[in-house]
Motif scaffolding. Structure first.
Motif, PDB file in Angstrom:
ATOM      1  N   UNK A  14       0.875  -1.258  -0.013  1.00 20.98           N
ATOM      2  CA  UNK A  14      -0.054   0.003   0.076  1.00 20.98           C
ATOM      3  C   UNK A  14       0.882   1.222  -0.129  1.00 20.98           C
ATOM      4  N   UNK A  15       1.870   1.127   0.376  1.00 20.24           N
ATOM      5  CA  UNK A  15       2.868   2.331   0.663  1.00 20.24           C
ATOM      6  C   UNK A  15       3.388   2.625  -0.716  1.00 20.24           C
ATOM      7  N   UNK A  16       3.993   1.493  -1.618  1.00 19.60           N
ATOM      8  CA  UNK A  16       4.219   1.770  -3.041  1.00 19.60           C
ATOM      9  C   UNK A  16       3.071   2.187  -3.879  1.00 19.60           C
ATOM     10  N   UNK A  58       6.166   0.665 -12.658  1.00 24.12           N
ATOM     11  CA  UNK A  58       6.168  -0.715 -13.444  1.00 24.12           C
ATOM     12  C   UNK A  58       4.961  -1.326 -13.045  1.00 24.12           C
ATOM     13  N   UNK A  59       4.052  -1.745 -13.945  1.00 26.22           N
ATOM     14  CA  UNK A  59       3.117  -2.597 -13.606  1.00 26.22           C
ATOM     15  C   UNK A  59       3.451  -4.138 -14.230  1.00 26.22           C
ATOM     16  N   UNK A  60       3.487  -5.039 -13.507  1.00 22.89           N
ATOM     17  CA  UNK A  60       4.026  -6.385 -13.995  1.00 22.89           C
ATOM     18  C   UNK A  60       3.734  -7.384 -13.165  1.00 22.89           C
ATOM     19  N   UNK A  71      11.198  -5.535 -16.314  1.00 18.72           N
ATOM     20  CA  UNK A  71      11.002  -4.219 -16.204  1.00 18.72           C
ATOM     21  C   UNK A  71      10.944  -3.854 -14.594  1.00 18.72           C
ATOM     22  N   UNK A  72      10.901  -4.861 -13.889  1.00 15.52           N
ATOM     23  CA  UNK A  72      10.999  -4.621 -12.493  1.00 15.52           C
ATOM     24  C   UNK A  72      12.129  -3.508 -11.949  1.00 15.52           C
ATOM     25  N   UNK A  73      13.368  -3.977 -12.416  1.00 11.05           N
ATOM     26  CA  UNK A  73      14.477  -3.425 -12.043  1.00 11.05           C
ATOM     27  C   UNK A  73      14.351  -1.782 -12.555  1.00 11.05           C
ATOM     28  N   UNK A 119       7.161  -0.082  -7.905  1.00 10.47           N
ATOM     29  CA  UNK A 119       6.881  -1.412  -8.521  1.00 10.47           C
ATOM     30  C   UNK A 119       5.395  -1.807  -8.104  1.00 10.47           C
ATOM     31  N   UNK A 120       4.559  -2.164  -8.946  1.00 15.05           N
ATOM     32  CA  UNK A 120       3.283  -2.561  -8.546  1.00 15.05           C
ATOM     33  C   UNK A 120       2.988  -3.986  -9.272  1.00 15.05           C
ATOM     34  N   UNK A 121       2.864  -4.690  -8.496  1.00 12.14           N
ATOM     35  CA  UNK A 121       2.628  -6.443  -8.824  1.00 12.14           C
ATOM     36  C   UNK A 121       1.337  -6.756  -9.202  1.00 12.14           C
ATOM     37  N   UNK A 122       0.900  -7.279 -10.146  1.00 13.73           N
ATOM     38  CA  UNK A 122      -0.590  -8.051 -10.334  1.00 13.73           C
ATOM     39  C   UNK A 122      -0.325  -9.174 -10.939  1.00 13.73           C
ATOM     40  N   UNK A 123      -1.060 -10.187 -10.337  1.00 12.50           N
ATOM     41  CA  UNK A 123      -0.861 -11.742 -10.713  1.00 12.50           C
ATOM     42  C   UNK A 123      -1.586 -11.764 -12.084  1.00 12.50           C
ATOM     43  N   UNK A 124      -0.974 -12.432 -12.895  1.00 14.25           N
ATOM     44  CA  UNK A 124      -1.297 -12.672 -14.243  1.00 14.25           C
ATOM     45  C   UNK A 124      -1.577 -14.347 -14.448  1.00 14.25           C
ATOM     46  N   UNK A 125      -2.339 -14.725 -15.383  1.00 20.89           N
ATOM     47  CA  UNK A 125      -2.773 -16.164 -15.528  1.00 20.89           C
ATOM     48  C   UNK A 125      -2.615 -16.744 -17.064  1.00 20.89           C
ATOM     49  N   UNK A 126      -2.480 -17.768 -17.623  1.00 24.62           N
ATOM     50  CA  UNK A 126      -2.326 -18.376 -18.800  1.00 24.62           C
ATOM     51  C   UNK A 126      -3.402 -19.348 -18.795  1.00 24.62           C
TER      52      UNK A 126
END
Length: 287
Positions: A118-120, A211-213, A220-222, A227-234
């Protein structure tokens, strides 16, 4: 194969039991296939039990099999070709695809909600609201999310939606990016090299980068200031990006929430323009 798993296997291999060595060898040789197998399926493939696979994951330093599998998938999903994705899905998925796909999306949204720092997130909101100009970048499947973000952010900010159809044109559009600007980059497997090149350029100009990944292992995280992380699925050869879209929606809502008066004034003016030029169909228009 993920360097993390390779290093762990190499570190512990000499002391592994015969059953654990069979698992390690199978993962080394078939990491794409193994990354989408349950512990029971992996055990069956090497002629051992599900519990042995679970103990193997713990033995080489993971908290459990789900963590080992996630580590494998983060590498595999970025490398699998479309044909390999179809083959993997056909081998390990089946039944009601409606239930399977929608249930997976629900799970990804929940995981994203619970894991977002939440801080990020708040830092990203503040960066957007103090920026002079917002550059939004997304290639291939991520382009639809970038376009969605650009549409709604344009109601409030000076937005540049980067057209990534050609690398040279991309840099021309980013020519004036600087330290007072923010670049929002969206990238999920299979990661685009054009996005990485654009972020390298943006960072060299001093821009803040959101970066949203899908994780810290993403290329692209570096580059990220935030850095905002979202789960993806195949799902078969299709990348499900429901959770990333939900995250972008939350980001836009949070940004606009701090500038309600300005947003209200802009939308009032836009409604007049839309009405004057008949942008939207009105009730009874076709009667």
């Amino acid at each position: 194969m993920s360097a993390d798993i390779q290093e762990k296997i190499d570190l512990y291999y000499s002391g592994l039991s015969k059953g654990h060595k069979r698992i390690a060898d199978y993962i080394r040789e078939n990491y794409e296939r193994a990354s989408f197998m349950t512990a029971a399926a992996l055990g069956k493939a090497v002629g051992t039990s599900e519990s042995t696979v679970v103990r193997f994951a713990s033995h080489i330093g993971f908290e459990g099999y789900p963590e080992l599998q996630k580590n494998l998938q983060e590498t595999a999903t970025s490398r699998l070709t479309s044909v390999q994705r179809v083959e993997a899905a056909g081998r390990y998925e089946g039944g009601d695809f409606v239930t399977k796909a929608l249930s997976a999306d629900i799970d990804m949204i929940k995981k994203t909600r619970d894991s977002i720092d939440r801080d990020t997130f708040k830092g990203a909101v503040n960066a957007i609201n103090r920026a002079k100009k917002i550059y939004i970048l997304g290639v291939r499947s991520s382009a639809s999310i970038a376009s969605f973000a650009a549409l709604y952010m344009s109601f409030l900010y000076d937005v540049v939606m980067i057209d990534t159809s050609a690398t040279s044109e991309m840099f021309e559009q980013m020519l004036r990016i600087g330290k007072d600007d923010v670049c929002i980059a969206i990238s999920f497997p299979r990661y685009s090299s054009r996005t990485i090149k654009a972020l390298k350029f943006a960072r060299s100009r001093g821009a803040e980068i959101i970066s949203i990944t899908d994780g810290e292992m993403s290329p692209i995280a570096s580059y990220a200031t935030y850095l905002l992380v979202a789960q993806s699925n195949m799902v078969s050869f299709v990348d499900s990006l429901v959770a990333p879209l939900s995250l972008v929606t939350a980001l836009i809502a949070a940004c606009s929430g701090e500038r309600q008066q300005e947003l209200h004034a802009n939308l009032e003016e836009l409604e007049k323009i839309w009405g004057e030029y008949h942008v939207y169909r009105t009730s009874g228009e076709d009667k």
